[in-house]
Design a protein around this motif. Structure first.
Motif, mmCIF file in Angstrom:
data_model
loop_
_atom_site.group_PDB
_atom_site.id
_atom_site.type_symbol
_atom_site.label_atom_id
_atom_site.label_comp_id
_atom_site.label_asym_id
_atom_site.label_seq_id
_atom_site.Cartn_x
_atom_site.Cartn_y
_atom_site.Cartn_z
ATOM 1 N N ARG A 72 -3.245 51.686 8.323
ATOM 2 C CA ARG A 72 -4.093 51.794 7.126
ATOM 3 C C ARG A 72 -5.257 50.824 7.244
ATOM 4 N N TYR A 73 -6.373 51.187 6.632
ATOM 5 C CA TYR A 73 -7.540 50.311 6.619
ATOM 6 C C TYR A 73 -7.641 49.624 5.266
ATOM 7 N N ILE A 74 -7.694 48.302 5.326
ATOM 8 C CA ILE A 74 -7.744 47.493 4.106
ATOM 9 C C ILE A 74 -8.819 46.431 4.278
ATOM 10 N N TRP A 75 -9.146 45.768 3.168
ATOM 11 C CA TRP A 75 -10.073 44.645 3.222
ATOM 12 C C TRP A 75 -9.277 43.360 3.438
ATOM 13 N N ARG A 76 -9.664 42.583 4.451
ATOM 14 C CA ARG A 76 -8.907 41.372 4.748
ATOM 15 C C ARG A 76 -9.169 40.257 3.745
ATOM 16 N N VAL A 77 -10.234 40.366 2.956
ATOM 17 C CA VAL A 77 -10.489 39.378 1.902
ATOM 18 C C VAL A 77 -9.785 39.815 0.625
ATOM 19 N N ASN A 78 -9.346 38.845 -0.156
ATOM 20 C CA ASN A 78 -8.614 39.127 -1.384
ATOM 21 C C ASN A 78 -9.620 39.418 -2.502
ATOM 22 N N LEU A 79 -9.966 40.695 -2.653
ATOM 23 C CA LEU A 79 -10.994 41.080 -3.618
ATOM 24 C C LEU A 79 -10.591 40.757 -5.050
ATOM 25 N N ASP A 80 -9.306 40.919 -5.371
ATOM 26 C CA ASP A 80 -8.855 40.611 -6.739
ATOM 27 C C ASP A 80 -9.011 39.132 -7.041
ATOM 28 N N ALA A 81 -8.628 38.279 -6.096
ATOM 29 C CA ALA A 81 -8.751 36.839 -6.311
ATOM 30 C C ALA A 81 -10.210 36.424 -6.421
ATOM 31 N N ILE A 82 -11.063 37.009 -5.577
ATOM 32 C CA ILE A 82 -12.489 36.682 -5.643
ATOM 33 C C ILE A 82 -13.071 37.113 -6.982
ATOM 34 N N SER A 83 -12.702 38.310 -7.441
ATOM 35 C CA SER A 83 -13.192 38.787 -8.746
ATOM 36 C C SER A 83 -12.752 37.867 -9.870
ATOM 37 N N HIS A 84 -11.486 37.472 -9.823
ATOM 38 C CA HIS A 84 -10.923 36.656 -10.901
ATOM 39 C C HIS A 84 -11.572 35.281 -10.968
ATOM 40 N N HIS A 85 -11.921 34.729 -9.805
ATOM 41 C CA HIS A 85 -12.463 33.366 -9.757
ATOM 42 C C HIS A 85 -13.946 33.347 -9.393
ATOM 43 N N PHE A 86 -14.622 34.469 -9.613
ATOM 44 C CA PHE A 86 -16.000 34.582 -9.141
ATOM 45 C C PHE A 86 -16.912 33.513 -9.747
ATOM 46 N N ALA A 87 -16.790 33.272 -11.041
ATOM 47 C CA ALA A 87 -17.657 32.276 -11.677
ATOM 48 C C ALA A 87 -17.459 30.893 -11.071
ATOM 49 N N ASP A 88 -16.200 30.550 -10.753
ATOM 50 C CA ASP A 88 -15.928 29.255 -10.122
ATOM 51 C C ASP A 88 -16.501 29.197 -8.712
ATOM 52 N N ILE A 89 -16.357 30.303 -7.969
ATOM 53 C CA ILE A 89 -16.849 30.335 -6.596
ATOM 54 C C ILE A 89 -18.360 30.164 -6.559
ATOM 55 N N MET A 90 -19.054 30.793 -7.489
ATOM 56 C CA MET A 90 -20.515 30.780 -7.470
ATOM 57 C C MET A 90 -21.124 29.595 -8.220
ATOM 58 N N SER A 91 -20.272 28.749 -8.792
ATOM 59 C CA SER A 91 -20.787 27.550 -9.466
ATOM 60 C C SER A 91 -20.930 26.422 -8.455
ATOM 61 N N PHE A 92 -21.460 25.292 -8.910
ATOM 62 C CA PHE A 92 -21.595 24.117 -8.041
ATOM 63 C C PHE A 92 -20.985 22.929 -8.773
ATOM 64 N N PRO A 93 -20.137 22.142 -8.109
ATOM 65 C CA PRO A 93 -19.486 21.010 -8.788
ATOM 66 C C PRO A 93 -20.499 20.010 -9.327
ATOM 67 N N VAL A 94 -20.090 19.263 -10.317
ATOM 68 C CA VAL A 94 -20.946 18.218 -10.885
ATOM 69 C C VAL A 94 -20.792 16.950 -10.056
#
Length: 232
Positions: free
Chosen positions: A144-166
């Motif tokens: 089967r062909y799947i995406w090796r990245v965890n798309l659900d986890a990225i979607s759920h934490h997208f705002a955190d991923i795209m933010s920048f720490p203080v």
């Protein structure tokens, strides 16, 4: 062709931050190029949806031209990203949704699976080079062909991923912010924070390049990096 912006004056550092919670280290997939020597290494870090293979061509070119590349980090290069949140300008949520909707029947060859996925992504991800980049994450597992990245986890934490720490303490070393002129990921609204956190920063744009700068304008990218690194 590079477009350079003038350096801004440094601001006074703010008080140190409160103690941060402990972080657990994890092993990282990586590749080493060249022969280990006496010079400090040049470390290339990929971005979202990338892998350690993305910069292999760049790494090989730099090894041929400069060999290896003190505190812990002597200088930094940030490629088409600034020290601010990019969640509002990023198109990745739409890309993630398109990737989730890709449907590939079992039993196809790898090339046929990639072609089918490319076709299904094309209405949302219109840039062919960007589609090819995303398709590097399509892998075969037990037929089967799947995406090796965890798309659900990225979607759920997208705002955190795209933010920048203080951060309050600026980084004192030289920094190059190298952006693509056709990309929105570094803009004039980022300059005050760049100057505050990186008082020795230089901001340059490579004309005609989008977000994947090294792919769009390879030689211009290599030249900019070499000009910023200390001579051999």
């Amino acid at each position: 062709m590079l477009r350079r912006l003038p350096r801004g004056s440094a601001r006074s550092p703010l008080p140190p931050p409160a103690a941060r919670s402990a972080v657990t280290a994890v092993p990282l997939a990586h590749a080493e190029m060249g022969v280990r020597g006496t010079r400090p290494p040049l470390v290339l870090l990929h971005g979202l949806f990338g892998s350690h293979g993305n910069f292999q061509t760049v790494a090989k070119a730099l090894v041929r031209r400069v060999g290896g590349q003190p505190d812990l980090v002597e200088r930094l290069i940030s490629v088409d990203i600034g020290p601010t949140s990019t969640a509002l300008i990023s198109e990745f949520p739409a890309y993630i949704s398109a990737m989730k909707s890709v449907n590939i029947p079992a039993g196809l060859s790898r090339s046929a699976a990639r072609q089918l996925a490319d076709s299904q992504l094309s209405s949302t991800v219109q840039d062919p080079q960007l589609r090819q980049f995303l398709l590097t994450n399509l892998v075969e597992v037990e037929g089967r062909y799947i995406w090796r990245v965890n798309l659900d986890a990225i979607s759920h934490h997208f705002a955190d991923i795209m933010s920048f720490p203080v951060f309050h303490k600026p980084y004192p070393g030289p920094v190059l912010f190298l952006g693509g002129s056709n990309s929105p990921y570094i803009s004039s609204k980022d300059y005050p924070e760049i100057q505050r956190l990186f008082p020795k920063a230089d901001v340059q744009f490579i004309e005609g390049a989008g977000h994947i700068v090294h792919q769009d304008k390879f030689e211009d990218f290599i030249t900019a990096v070499l000009n910023f690194l200390p001579p051999p």
